[in-house]
Design an enzyme around this catalytic site. Structure first.
Site, PDB file in Angstrom:
ATOM      1  N   SER A  87       1.120  -0.866  -0.276  1.00 11.92           N
ATOM      2  CA  SER A  87       0.171   0.080   0.131  1.00 11.92           C
ATOM      3  C   SER A  87       0.999   1.469  -0.084  1.00 11.92           C
ATOM      4  O   SER A  87       0.606   2.220  -0.606  1.00 11.92           O
ATOM      5  CB  SER A  87      -0.675  -0.182   1.000  1.00 11.92           C
ATOM      6  N   PRO A 127     -15.793  11.226   4.465  1.00 10.64           N
ATOM      7  CA  PRO A 127     -16.185  10.395   5.518  1.00 10.64           C
ATOM      8  C   PRO A 127     -17.355   9.979   4.856  1.00 10.64           C
ATOM      9  O   PRO A 127     -18.458   8.956   5.595  1.00 10.64           O
ATOM     10  CB  PRO A 127     -15.962  11.210   6.824  1.00 10.64           C
ATOM     11  N   PHE A 154      -2.823  10.700  -1.514  1.00  7.72           N
ATOM     12  CA  PHE A 154      -4.216  10.969  -2.399  1.00  7.72           C
ATOM     13  C   PHE A 154      -5.565  11.041  -1.960  1.00  7.72           C
ATOM     14  O   PHE A 154      -5.533   9.809  -1.278  1.00  7.72           O
ATOM     15  CB  PHE A 154      -4.070   9.533  -2.894  1.00  7.72           C
ATOM     16  N   LEU A 207      -3.646 -24.779   9.716  1.00  7.19           N
ATOM     17  CA  LEU A 207      -2.887 -24.175  10.696  1.00  7.19           C
ATOM     18  C   LEU A 207      -3.878 -24.135  12.382  1.00  7.19           C
ATOM     19  O   LEU A 207      -2.842 -24.247  12.867  1.00  7.19           O
ATOM     20  CB  LEU A 207      -1.677 -22.428  10.866  1.00  7.19           C
ATOM     21  N   GLY A 208      -4.840 -24.145  11.818  1.00  5.89           N
ATOM     22  CA  GLY A 208      -5.174 -24.345  13.696  1.00  5.89           C
ATOM     23  C   GLY A 208      -5.534 -23.881  14.069  1.00  5.89           C
ATOM     24  O   GLY A 208      -5.763 -22.049  13.856  1.00  5.89           O
ATOM     25  N   ARG A 253       3.636 -30.738  10.900  1.00  8.48           N
ATOM     26  CA  ARG A 253       2.532 -31.223  12.289  1.00  8.48           C
ATOM     27  C   ARG A 253       2.007 -33.094  12.178  1.00  8.48           C
ATOM     28  O   ARG A 253       1.153 -33.296  11.019  1.00  8.48           O
ATOM     29  CB  ARG A 253       1.398 -30.136  11.231  1.00  8.48           C
ATOM     30  N   GLU A 260      -9.991   1.247  -4.006  1.00  6.40           N
ATOM     31  CA  GLU A 260     -10.014   0.599  -4.742  1.00  6.40           C
ATOM     32  C   GLU A 260     -11.061  -0.276  -5.332  1.00  6.40           C
ATOM     33  O   GLU A 260     -10.291  -0.170  -6.610  1.00  6.40           O
ATOM     34  CB  GLU A 260      -8.495   0.262  -5.058  1.00  6.40           C
ATOM     35  N   LEU A 320      -9.529  11.338  -2.007  1.00  5.86           N
ATOM     36  CA  LEU A 320      -9.643  11.381  -2.914  1.00  5.86           C
ATOM     37  C   LEU A 320     -11.557  10.964  -1.756  1.00  5.86           C
ATOM     38  O   LEU A 320     -11.939  11.482  -1.884  1.00  5.86           O
ATOM     39  CB  LEU A 320     -10.307  10.104  -3.987  1.00  5.86           C
ATOM     40  N   TRP A 369      -9.995   8.002   5.684  1.00 10.40           N
ATOM     41  CA  TRP A 369      -8.932   6.436   4.936  1.00 10.40           C
ATOM     42  C   TRP A 369      -8.283   6.722   3.843  1.00 10.40           C
ATOM     43  O   TRP A 369      -7.830   6.222   3.193  1.00 10.40           O
ATOM     44  CB  TRP A 369      -9.545   5.102   4.155  1.00 10.40           C
TER      45      TRP A 369
END
Length: 398
Positions: A105, A148, A143, A352-353, A282, A377, A145, A176
């Site tokens: 990002s 709220p 940026f 992976l539990g 595992r 986006e 754009l 944001w």
């Protein structure tokens, strides 16, 4: 044609069962490997800690490292930018997001939004002033754009810019905004008497502030803020002269979305590979859980979706490099690859539990991050309707 017995060929690697690596040129592999090696040195050992803390303490140093690597605005030409191909940029995004979506990002907002806006729509003076410093990671951009109360419908933005003599005065709020709390420059979009226009706003301008948004559970290794513009006075030269109407910001968003098509695959690949290795190591009921049919089905399904997403990304990259990529096609890639990457992380977590929710492994971090990537986006709904309009000729946005 000479017949070759397929069984005489080397067996595919478990990390690349479809042989996707053969799609890339030597230069593309070199870019990918250079980004991977750099991230393994400057970010990978610390990223879980940064995520847990909700900040990157050495952000200026890290951004300078990314500038030295050449990934900031790497697909742009001139002004200190690397001028690499769209596919090379995509591969860099994949490796960045394999470490963390927050890093991709940072690079996307810097290069595909803020820098691209100035590079594509700005004056020569604006380009000379900002792009070399941004490419080097010395100056950080954001940026503005989203607002709220205005997300998917940017044409309804409430931020305004009015003329006052030779100056412009901006008032409004943006929400944001990645990179905002530490940005040196903000590209801000505002409504004017002549339509939506873009402005290059130094963040030390009186009336401008960028309070950080706290308490996020996603993209925690990325600073997110609000842009507050209270009577921000700018000279006439601050306006992006070539950007008029929504075409300006939407062109920038299309650049960032393209990077996401690739980036989401990085989170998916990381999660898939962790789950594969974990399943082999595992032991349950006296054997590796990789030996059980249900686990193999999960791994096979995840691998298939990753392979299909990668093929789509390469295809779109080749089209972009040939100047043949339409915005609707970017929507297809963003919609599919983020959605499937998120499903891969969720499935990997089940392998992976309980360990899947620990930051000792990257899976839950990737899963949480992709919840944001799924939305920003362009939401799933928006990209679905873009494809729907393409398929039917009917707009269902309103």
């Amino acid at each position: 044609m000479t017949h070759i017995d397929p069984m005489s060929l080397p067996a595919p690697e478990p990390t690349d069962p479809a042989g996707l690596d053969s799609l890339l040129t030597a230069d593309e592999k070199a870019v990918r490997d250079a980004v991977r090696q750099a991230l393994d040195r400057v970010a990978e050992p610390y990223i879980a800690e940064w995520f847990e803390a909700g900040e990157i303490p050495n952000i200026r140093e890290l951004t300078k490292e990314l500038g030295d690597l050449g990934v900031l605005g790497m697909h742009l030409e001139g002004y200190g930018c690397a001028g690499m191909s769209a596919t090379e940029y995509g591969l860099a995004c994949l490796e960045l997001e394999a470490t963390d979506s927050g890093l991709r990002s940072l690079v996307s907002v810097q290069g595909s939004l803020a820098m691209f806006a100035i590079w594509h729509w700005g004056s020569e003076e604006q380009k000379q002033e900002w792009l070399p410093r941004m490419a080097a990671g010395v100056a950080i951009g954001c940026f503005g754009l989203t607002e709220p109360d205005v997300g998917s419908d940017p044409g309804s933005m409430k931020t305004v810019a009015r003329r006052d003599g030779d100056d412009w005065v901006l008032d409004g709020r943006k929400m944001w905004i990645s990179n905002a709390p530490y940005a040196d420059i903000a590209v801000v979009w505002a409504g004017t008497a002549e339509g939506i226009r873009g402005f290059v706003v130094p963040t030390d301008t009186p009336g401008f502030s960028a309070p950080e948004i706290k308490h996020k559970m996603s993209l925690r290794a990325s600073a997110t803020g609000e842009l507050v513009l209270d009577g921000v006075r700018l000279p006439a030269s601050a306006m992006l002269p070539e950007a008029r109407g929504l075409k300006g910001p939407l062109a920038c968003l299309n650049e960032a979305r393209y990077g996401i098509v690739w980036g989401a695959l990085g989170a998916a690949r990381s999660s898939l590979e962790v789950a594969r290795r974990y399943a082999i190591d595992r032991i349950q009921f006296g054997r590796p859980i990789a030996a059980f049919q249900l686990t193999q089905q999960k791994l096979a399904d995840m691998s298939l979706e990753y392979i299909k997403g990668y093929l789509l990304a390469v295809h779109l990259g080749r089209r972009k490099d040939a100047s043949r990529l339409r915005p609707e096609q970017v929507s297809i890639g963003k919609l599919n690859n983020v959605r499937e990457a998120l499903e891969i992380t969720r499935t990997a977590r089940t392998i992976l539990g309980a360990n899947g929710i620990s930051l000792e492994y990257p899976v839950i971090r990737h899963q949480n991050n992709l919840e944001s990537v799924l939305t920003y986006e362009g939401t799933v709904e928006m990209h679905t309707l873009v494809l729907g309009q393409l398929l039917t000729g009917e707009s269902a946005f309103r």
